[in-house]
Motif scaffolding. Structure first.
Motif, PDB file in Angstrom:
ATOM      1  N   ALA A 154      27.855  42.569  43.659  1.00  0.00           N
ATOM      2  CA  ALA A 154      28.663  42.207  44.827  1.00  0.00           C
ATOM      3  C   ALA A 154      30.041  41.690  44.432  1.00  0.00           C
ATOM      4  N   SER A 155      30.140  41.056  43.268  1.00  0.00           N
ATOM      5  CA  SER A 155      31.418  40.504  42.817  1.00  0.00           C
ATOM      6  C   SER A 155      32.437  41.589  42.503  1.00  0.00           C
ATOM      7  N   THR A 156      31.957  42.797  42.158  1.00  0.00           N
ATOM      8  CA  THR A 156      32.890  43.872  41.824  1.00  0.00           C
ATOM      9  C   THR A 156      33.535  44.480  43.065  1.00  0.00           C
ATOM     10  N   HIS A 252      28.760  52.695  44.548  1.00  0.00           N
ATOM     11  CA  HIS A 252      28.734  52.096  45.888  1.00  0.00           C
ATOM     12  C   HIS A 252      29.777  50.992  45.976  1.00  0.00           C
ATOM     13  N   ALA A 253      29.823  50.128  44.963  1.00  0.00           N
ATOM     14  CA  ALA A 253      30.793  49.034  44.954  1.00  0.00           C
ATOM     15  C   ALA A 253      32.220  49.568  44.933  1.00  0.00           C
ATOM     16  N   GLN A 254      32.438  50.648  44.200  1.00  0.00           N
ATOM     17  CA  GLN A 254      33.780  51.244  44.167  1.00  0.00           C
ATOM     18  C   GLN A 254      34.186  51.761  45.550  1.00  0.00           C
ATOM     19  N   GLU A 255      33.261  52.402  46.228  1.00  0.00           N
ATOM     20  CA  GLU A 255      33.564  52.914  47.569  1.00  0.00           C
ATOM     21  C   GLU A 255      33.827  51.783  48.551  1.00  0.00           C
ATOM     22  N   ILE A 256      33.038  50.717  48.470  1.00  0.00           N
ATOM     23  CA  ILE A 256      33.244  49.572  49.362  1.00  0.00           C
ATOM     24  C   ILE A 256      34.601  48.944  49.105  1.00  0.00           C
ATOM     25  N   GLU A 294      25.177  37.236  49.411  1.00  0.00           N
ATOM     26  CA  GLU A 294      26.124  37.158  48.296  1.00  0.00           C
ATOM     27  C   GLU A 294      27.356  38.013  48.553  1.00  0.00           C
ATOM     28  N   PHE A 295      27.159  39.197  49.122  1.00  0.00           N
ATOM     29  CA  PHE A 295      28.316  40.034  49.424  1.00  0.00           C
ATOM     30  C   PHE A 295      29.202  39.390  50.486  1.00  0.00           C
TER      31      PHE A 295
END
Length: 550
Positions: A154-156, A252-256, A294-295
């Protein structure tokens, strides 16, 4: 050889379709099939030629399977609505006799036994890390070549950490995969298993050659470990797969991250209606578990510290909403839940009770008819069995996972083990199905690799040669506690063994220090520990980077 009439799901694509098969050699418990029963899982069209290289290129792109959020999940994506069809005895015989695939053949008498591991998650990588490569040759098969340190994922999304800080290459976890002449890592998806012939059917990820067909091959095994993980639960709600983002992979984190920054910049365009600007800047998180909380905590921290400084024209319209059907962080102590609620609300996160009925392109509809417009939708409602796991016709645990005994063996077949999110104890064991947590998977991986190394030392590494070897003590899981960050240098630490047990519960800045220290020590390599520490220090001093790349 005569094949029974069996119903199975077939994948739809141009040309003929065939099915690989899973044969069961035994049964466990009443009502289970008899020895020798045959089961089919899905493999698509193969040419009957013996030269597989004619099939070089696969039009399937692993990054486009399923929905936006699930398209890089570490397992093959089967169509959920595949039509059932019946294979006639004669058809089955002719198909199987003609199919020949290139691949790794069974090990010879003078060769080391081969252990095949499906997946690169917590369980698989912990097993690979401890595997005695003086006894075994290792083959790892997965559509991603790295392990993801999910507690920090989530931090990324908001730039607190760089993406590579939470990704560990599997060949660095087990160097034999890169250096040993008979150990390999294959970037591929498992699409079927013949558990009688000890073969895994694989489909390579990406394009290989010039053909329009996916490249497929087989890998023979002496021991097989299934650790393919799970998939996000969508509860068959319309529109989730098409419109929501999931948070399980680095991609997924990159897309978000790209979506967040895109919406912030689009909202500053001149002449944009106020209603549309507020929609773009509304981030909705479905699910109040640790990942969702957390997100939302990281996102609120990003908004309060960085967005207000660098997007001052729209800072007052940015909003975060968490929608949960019950209580947020339901597995935590009630005092910690109340603390998290107060802290998130204080930092601008709106908490809503509700059940999602359907998801549209720009809005969510709840069961009570409430419409919630959004610019970003993150779905975090838990996980369930993947389509690959569902296709295995072996005894299942409650919830649909692969059923295992107390030693993590699939008792209906020889030389097959399952662990992590894809496995659960059979009802006959009298044990509950363990939660889908990283610490469960890691503990199972550590237990199983010690057992497999022991079997190998007693000359039981080859196929069908482990019978009679004492297994030792069964696997026992002891929960060591849960942690969750809620943003703004605050976190929760719950050290109870179970939800109803007594134990230490902490919240606040001290818990945040414990949270960071614990996860920093659990990062797999010293390289990534250094990356994480430097990223944290850089963010603390200079803030988060808001460049939108890609």
């Amino acid at each position: 050889m005569s094949w029974p009439r069996i119903a199975s799901s077939s994948l739809k694509q141009p040309g003929r379709s065939i099915n690989s098969y899973i044969r069961k050699k035994g049964s466990v418990g009443e009502g289970t099939p008899a020895a020798g029963d045959c089961y089919l899982t899905h493999i698509r069209d193969f040419s009957t030629t013996n030269n597989l290289t004619q099939h070089g290129l696969g039009t399937i792109n692993q990054t486009n399977l399923g929905s936006r959020g699930i398209r890089v999940a570490p397992q093959y994506q089967f169509p959920s609505s595949a039509a059932e069809r019946i294979l006639e005895d004669s058809d089955s015989d002719s198909v199987y006799e003609n199919v020949r695939l290139a691949g790794l053949k069974p090990t010879g008498p003078n060769e080391k036994p081969r252990i095949v591991v499906l997946g690169t998650g917590w369980a698989a990588c912990r097993l690979l890390k401890g595997l005695d490569t003086n006894i075994y040759d290792a083959v790892c098969i997965s559509p991603r070549n790295h392990m993801v340190f999910t507690p920090l994922l989530a931090s990324t999304c908001v730039g607190t950490l760089e993406f590579r800080s939470v990704a560990e290459p599997v060949t660095q976890i087990q160097s034999a995969l890169a250096s040993s002449p008979n150990s390999y890592f294959y970037l591929a998806s498992c699409i079927g298993i013949d558990m009688e012939k000890h073969e895994v059917f694989c489909e390579a990820v990406g394009n290989v050659g010039q053909s329009q067909e996916p490249y497929r091959f087989t890998v023979s095994y002496d021991k097989l470990v299934i650790a393919t993980g799970s998939e996000p639960l969508t509860f068959n709600i319309n529109g989730v797969k098409e419109n929501a983002y999931f948070l399980r992979e680095v991609t997924h984190a990159q897309e978000i991250r790209r979506k967040i920054l895109l919406n912030l910049m689009l909202a500053e365009n001149p002449g944009l209606p106020e209603e549309e600007r507020k929609r773009l800047l509304h981030c909705v998180v479905i699910g109040g578990g640790p990942t969702g909380v957390e997100f939302s905590g990281e996102l609120s921290d990003f908004i309060m510290r960085d967005v207000r400084e660098r997007f001052s024209h729209v800072k007052d319209d940015v909003k975060v909403t968490v929608i949960e059907a019950n209580e947020i962080l339901s597995s935590f102590d009630i005092g910690l839940r109340e603390y998290a609620t107060r802290h998130l609300t204080k930092n601008g996160v709106q908490l809503m009770r509700g059940i999602v009925k359907e998801v549209h392109n720009k809005k969510i509809v709840l069961n009570d008819g409430t419409e919630v417009p959004y610019g970003l939708l993150v779905w975090s409602t838990g996980v369930g069995p993947s389509q690959l796991v569902k296709s295995f016709d072996v005894p299942k645990s409650p919830g649909g996972r692969i059923g295992v005994d107390e030693w993590l063996r699939v008792p209906s077949v020889e030389d097959v083990y399952a662990l992590g999110d894809c496995a659960g104890f059979l009802e006959q064991t009298g044990r509950p199905v363990l939660p889908a947590l990283a610490q469960v998977a890691e503990r199972q991986g550590k237990f199983l690799v010690e057992l497999i190394n022991k079997i190998g030392k007693e000359n039981g590494g080859k196929a069908y040669s482990a019978r009679g070897i004492p297994m030792g003590d069964p696997f026992v899981y002891k929960h060591i506690g849960s942690m969750a960050s809620v943003g703004r240098f605050k976190a929760l630490v719950d050290l109870r063994e179970s939800k109803d047990a007594k134990g230490v519960s902490l919240a606040g800045f001290t818990s945040w220090l414990i949270w960071r220290s614990a996860y920093l020590t659990r990062v797999v390599s010293w390289r990534n520990r250094f990356y994480v520490a430097v990223n944290w220090a850089t963010t603390l001093v200079f803030g988060r980077d808001n460049s939108r790349i890609g």
